[in-house]
Structures are given as structure tokens and as C-alpha cells.
Design a protein around this motif. Structure first.
Motif, PDB file in Angstrom:
ATOM      1  N   GLU A  72     -71.776  -2.460 -58.647  1.00 38.55           N
ATOM      2  CA  GLU A  72     -72.564  -1.281 -58.259  1.00 38.55           C
ATOM      3  C   GLU A  72     -73.420  -1.619 -57.038  1.00 38.55           C
ATOM      4  O   GLU A  72     -73.633  -2.791 -56.721  1.00 38.55           O
ATOM      5  N   THR A  89     -75.754  -7.661 -45.462  1.00 32.27           N
ATOM      6  CA  THR A  89     -76.630  -7.446 -46.618  1.00 32.27           C
ATOM      7  C   THR A  89     -76.116  -8.190 -47.851  1.00 32.27           C
ATOM      8  O   THR A  89     -76.903  -8.684 -48.648  1.00 32.27           O
ATOM      9  N   LYS A 140     -64.531  -7.763 -43.234  1.00 33.80           N
ATOM     10  CA  LYS A 140     -65.699  -7.560 -42.370  1.00 33.80           C
ATOM     11  C   LYS A 140     -66.382  -8.887 -42.008  1.00 33.80           C
ATOM     12  O   LYS A 140     -66.675  -9.145 -40.851  1.00 33.80           O
ATOM     13  N   GLN A 188     -78.756   5.143 -46.158  1.00 30.40           N
ATOM     14  CA  GLN A 188     -78.926   3.883 -45.415  1.00 30.40           C
ATOM     15  C   GLN A 188     -78.596   4.089 -43.936  1.00 30.40           C
ATOM     16  O   GLN A 188     -79.260   3.527 -43.058  1.00 30.40           O
TER      17      GLN A 188
END
Ligand code: ADP
Length: 195
Positions: free
Chosen positions: A58, A32, A14, A93
Motif C-alpha cells: 500500500e 521516495t 525506474k 503528490q
């Protein structure tokens, strides 16, 4: 505006592909993962908390990443569009992103999902770990956990965007340039349809 969600499992490429898309379409890149790593590097309270989750593979809590995204969108009022990389990672989200963008009257244009086989993902991430020193790329166990978290918490987002007719699969195997060309062609064809 052209708002793209670049989607796929850890190691799908990505970040690498986002570079091509931002240059071709003149978009602002919002990752992010990168935002969180800069908080860690700066030694902020947020970074310290985030690091506890990231080191184990996580997810960081939705509230934290949504706040970061909101800040980045508001920092760039002149943007021609955004490319979201590593976000959204949960359905909550995705819902929050829709809300933020709809408020601005500029919804998600498309979600591009990079498809890569699991074995290839693990090899790419272990390879990257040797160069980047990223803690979460060092151990096969943590990498496998990230892929597991992706399957359980992130993959359901595909259904969410499918229902909005925004989901597009892109073959993520091959050379970096081949994959970039596939993505650019796809975005151009979507863009032409919009016009
Ligand atoms: P990769 O896609 O290779 O896992 P990222 O840089 O996107 O790399 O993410 C690294 C880590 O940062 C994730 O494993 C997770 O702990 C955290 N993270 C990044 N983005 C998010 C997000 N949107 N929600 C929750 N956690 C996130």
C-alpha cells in the motif's frame, strides 16, 4: 534546471534508468522508496509506520512523502536539476510537487513514463526479490496489489501531466541499455526544444 519525473509501474525499471539519467545530465536522484527504506533501516518512528504500508504494497501517506521530498529539495540548493523516481504516486503528490517547484521558479520539465507489460513486471519483481530480499518483492500477491494500487491511484497522474503537455511515453521493454538510450534521446530532444 532540468526536473524530470520518471514514471511507471513497480518493476518498470525506474531506479535502474535513473542511474543513467543522473550521470548523463548531472542531476540529483530523489527516490521516495529509497528514502523510506533508509528510514526503516535506521529504525526511526517514521520508518516503522511506513513499513506497515510498504509490506502490504500500500502507499505511505501523502504528508509523509511530501515532507521528505521538501527536505531533499532544500538540502540541494546547488542542484542542476532533479530526477524524481517513485514520486509523485498520487495526484495530490503531483500538485504538491508543482507547488514546491514553482516556489523555486523551476517547474517539472517533463514526465517520462516507462511502459512495460504486466507479466514482465511480475517476473522482474520476483527476480529482484530473490536477490535484494526486499519484503514487498517476495510474494506474487503483494506484487499484484502494488500493480493494482498503481492502476487506481498513480495512473491518473498521466492525465495530470498530459494536460500540461509534459507527458511522454517510453517503451520500457528490451535491454537496459536500449531503454536508457531511448530515455536519453527523448530528454535531449526536449532539452534542445527548450533552448
Ligand atoms: P517500486 O516502484 O518497485 O514499487 P519503490 O521503491 O518506488 O518501488 O516503492 C516501494 C514502496 O514504498 C511502495 O510500494 C510504497 O509503499 C512506498 N512508497 C514509495 N514512494 C511512495 C510515494 N511517493 N507515496 C507513497 N508511498 C510510496
Amino acid at each position: 534546471m532540468l526536473n524530470l519525473v520518471l514514471f511507471g509501474p513497480p518493476g518498470a525499471g525506474k531506479g535502474t534508468q535513473a542511474e543513467f539519467l543522473i550521470n548523463t545530465f548531472n542531476l540529483i536522484h530523489i527516490s521516495t522508496g529509497e528514502l523510506l527504506r533508509s528510514e526503516i533501516a535506521a529504525g526511526t518512528e517514521l520508518g516503522k509506520i511506513a513499513n506497515q504500508f510498504m509490506a502490504k504494497g500500500e502507499l505511505v501517506s501523502d504528508d509523509v512523502v511530501i515532507e521528505m521530498i521538501k527536505g531533499k529539495i532544500n538540502d540541494n540548493p546547488e542542484a542542476k536539476g532533479f530526477i524524481f523516481d517513485g514520486f509523485p504516486r498520487t495526484v495530490d503528490q503531483a500538485v504538491a510537487l508543482d507547488r514546491l517547484l514553482n516556489e523555486k521558479g523551476t517547474p517539472v520539465s517533463a514526465m517520462l513514463c516507462l511502459e512495460v507489460e504486466k507479466e514482465e513486471l511480475i517476473n522482474r519483481l520476483l527476480g529482484r526479490g530473490k536477490i535484494s530480499g526486499r519484503a514487498d518483492d517476495q510474494s506474487q500477491k503483494i506484487i499484484e496489489n502494488r500493480i493494482e494500487v498503481y492502476r487506481n491511484k498513480t495512473e491518473p497522474i498521466i492525465e495530470y501531466y498530459s494536460e500540461q503537455n509534459k507527458h511522454h511515453d517510453i517503451k520500457g521493454m528490451g535491454t537496459i541499455e536500449e531503454i536508457a538510450e531511448r530515455l536519453i534521446k527523448k530528454v535531449e530532444s526536449l532539452y534542445n526544444k527548450q533552448m
